[in-house]
Design an enzyme around this catalytic site. Structure first.
Site, PDB file in Angstrom:
ATOM      1  N   GLU A 129       0.890  -1.169   0.000  1.00  0.00           N
ATOM      2  CA  GLU A 129       0.000   0.000   0.000  1.00  0.00           C
ATOM      3  C   GLU A 129       0.917   1.206   0.000  1.00  0.00           C
ATOM      4  O   GLU A 129       1.590   1.489   0.993  1.00  0.00           O
ATOM      5  CB  GLU A 129      -0.912  -0.054   1.229  1.00  0.00           C
ATOM      6  CG  GLU A 129      -1.820  -1.290   1.176  1.00  0.00           C
ATOM      7  CD  GLU A 129      -2.772  -1.453   2.359  1.00  0.00           C
ATOM      8  OE1 GLU A 129      -2.433  -0.992   3.459  1.00  0.00           O
ATOM      9  OE2 GLU A 129      -3.840  -2.052   2.172  1.00  0.00           O
TER      10      GLU A 129
ATOM     11  N   CYS B  31      -2.390   9.035   3.237  1.00  0.00           N
ATOM     12  CA  CYS B  31      -2.106   8.641   1.840  1.00  0.00           C
ATOM     13  C   CYS B  31      -3.262   8.982   0.926  1.00  0.00           C
ATOM     14  O   CYS B  31      -3.079   9.160  -0.272  1.00  0.00           O
ATOM     15  CB  CYS B  31      -1.824   7.145   1.790  1.00  0.00           C
ATOM     16  SG  CYS B  31      -3.152   6.189   2.537  1.00  0.00           S
TER      17      CYS B  31
ATOM     18  N   GLU C  92       4.170  13.453  -4.978  1.00  0.00           N
ATOM     19  CA  GLU C  92       3.518  13.425  -3.668  1.00  0.00           C
ATOM     20  C   GLU C  92       4.295  14.323  -2.695  1.00  0.00           C
ATOM     21  O   GLU C  92       5.508  14.155  -2.531  1.00  0.00           O
ATOM     22  CB  GLU C  92       3.486  11.990  -3.125  1.00  0.00           C
ATOM     23  CG  GLU C  92       2.770  11.891  -1.781  1.00  0.00           C
ATOM     24  CD  GLU C  92       2.807  10.480  -1.176  1.00  0.00           C
ATOM     25  OE1 GLU C  92       3.885   9.863  -1.136  1.00  0.00           O
ATOM     26  OE2 GLU C  92       1.742  10.016  -0.720  1.00  0.00           O
TER      27      GLU C  92
END
Ligand code: NAD
Length: 484
Positions: free
Chosen positions: A252, A286, A388
């Site tokens: 993940e 996230c 990100e």
């Protein structure tokens, strides 16, 4: 000074080396943490192996799952300790830790315990060429020893999201929590003891990634599977590290999530939902939206309303109930986020609000706070729109058509989450189904049902966990074919 120890084979153990656990709100030292060396990694993996081959492996599903319910009860019994430890380690507001992190940890154990008891398995009856027929059915077996490596942003929530289904399936685990947030994984060991989880079933190793406990764990030949949550580039390093032993992996990873806001949305709900989606946990989820696409007709008013929300946030001491914006996790992470704030200036962004560091005039100035920040005006190719950042920041861009919005949202190597804001139900479905992500929310964000598949496309991950997907990852299915 408090020392946070490793937990191996049912005992808290120290080691030769220690590292500092720092409070991100004011930079003070919370504790020293014992770093596990390779011999301790070995001990933990061996203890975990003995546990699956011993008492834990022999427990029936009823007793195993009832002990997992007791783990949930033990977490709730120590609720305040868990909240305080999580708040001190992460700097997240106490209201968030009490509402989300700790209740979800208990829920993870209950949900997966119940699910594994209820789970059915495939069976097929077939005709053989001679007409005798055959019955195929599958049985679920544990994988064995599962290595669990987790990040700092939702430390207990994400750790238990993996530990609970792994134990529910009868495995033992060796966990390596983030070096930034070691406290709650260690407290969980106390809850495991309270709940009667046999020694060796849950082991905790503290340390870093490369050349430390994280890497030692992924390379250990006694570990049967690795489940990891963290940055995409760490996922790539772990993949290389486990290649020679061919372990199952569940990843993940990171995201650069988009939100699409149509002019027909419920404006107030969309602004409020996006304010959470951008700024919750100081943008360190996230699933947070760092790219917001707004239909041109409402672009100016939406940017103005989101700005008011950002400026209305209360950055404060994490232990203050009124605080809704804590610091970033570390000095190093703040430097990373600020480097993107500087880059946004260089790339020609318009700063709608924020872009710097707040001043408090007290010890929080030694903490790792940044201002909540909104940019507009960047081209879609800008690094700030592509990479990100993992802070309380978004870029808002206008769009003119549904097609254009979908194309912009999907123009990323990541594929974790998206949210769509519209009053047109048909459009909600249509656009949601075109998103190249693991999860799309329509008129909401971060609404989670633990039975649903969770994971990412592209750089955002490999595989799905959640519900039956977790049970399938954490078990080995053995198909049995009987000639009738
Ligand atoms: P990170 O990758 O730096 O670290 C995560 C964990 O991996 C830590 O425990 C670290 O010590 C360990 N590690 C680092 N290098 C390693 C190596 N070579 N071998 C073994 N272990 C290693 O991530 P982080 O900074 O802690 O967390 C933030 C990242 O996590 C962001 O990218 C965020 O998007 C992602 N994240 C993803 C999800 C999801 O569900 N997809 C959830 C939360 C966070």
């Amino acid at each position: 000074m408090k020392v946070i120890q490793n937990y191996i084979d049912g005992r808290f153990v120290s080691g030769k080396r220690q590292f500092a656990d720092v409070n991100p709100a004011d930079g003070t030292l919370i504790a020293q943490v014992t770093e596990a060396d390779d011999a301790q990694v070995d001990e933990a993996v061996n203890a975990a192996r003995r546990a699956v081959q011993g008492e834990w492996g022999r427990l029936g599903i009823r007793e195993r799952t009832s002990r997992l319910h007791r783990v949930a009860d033990a977490i709730e019994k120590r609720f305040d300790c868990f909240v305080q430890a999580e708040v001190a380690d992460t700097g997240k507001p106490i209201s968030l830790a009490s509402r989300l992190d700790v209740p979800r940890a208990a829920a993870n154990f209950r949900v997966f315990a119940d699910l594994v008891k209820m789970a059915g398995l495939e069976s097929f009856q077939a005709e053989t060429p001679d007409g005798a027929g055959a019955l195929n059915y599958a049985v679920r077996k544990p994988l064995g020893v599962v290595g669990v490596i987790t990040p700092w942003n939702l430390p207990l929530l994400l750790l238990t999201w993996k530990v609970a289904p792994a134990l529910a399936c009868g495995n033992s685990v060796v966990v390596k929590p983030s070096e930034e947030t070691p406290a709650t994984a260690t407290l969980l060991a106390e809850a495991m003891q309270d709940a009667g989880i046999p020694r060796g079933v849950y082991n905790v190793l503290h340390g870093f990634g490369p050349g430390s406990a994280g890497e030692f764990l992924t390379q250990h030949s006694g570990v049967d599977a690795i489940t990891f949550t963290g940055e995409s580039k760490t996922g790539a390093a772990i993949m290389k590290s486990v290649a020679s032993t061919v372990k199952p992996l569940s990843f993940e990873l990171g995201g650069k999530n988009a939100a699409i806001v149509f002019a027909d949305c419920n404006f107030e709900e969309a602004v409020s939902g996006l304010s959470d989606a951008v700024f919750l946990n100081t943008g360190q989820v996230c699933l947070c939206a760092e790219r917001v696409y707004v239909e041109r007709k409402i672009f100016d008013s939406f940017v103005e309303a989101l700005k008011r929300k950002a400026e209305g946030l209360h950055p404060g001491w994490p232990s203050d109930e009124k605080t809704d914006l804590g610091p970033l996790i570390s000095a190093q992470h703040r430097e990373k986020v600020l480097s993107y704030y500087r880059l946004a200036d260089e790339e020609g962004a318009t700063v709608i609000t924020g872009g710097g560091v707040p001043k408090f005039g007290d010890n929080r100035d030694q903490g790792f706070y940044v201002q909540p920040t909104i940019y507009t005006g960047l081209p879609e190719s800008a690094r700030c729109v592509k990479e990100e950042i993992f802070g309380p920041v978004c870029h808002v861009a206008p769009f003119d058509s549904e097609e254009q919005a979908v194309a912009m949202a999907n123009d990323t190597k990541y594929g974790l989450a998206a949210s769509i804001w519209t009053s047109d139900l048909k459009r909600g479905h249509r656009v949601a189904q075109q998103m190249k992500v693991g999860i799309t929310w329509v008129n909401c964000w971060f609404l989670r049902d633990l039975r649903t598949p969770f994971g990412g496309a592209g750089l955002s991950g490999i595989g799905r966990e959640g519900g039956m997907h977790s049970l399938n990852f954490y078990s080995e299915l053995n198909n049995i074919c009987i000639r009738l």
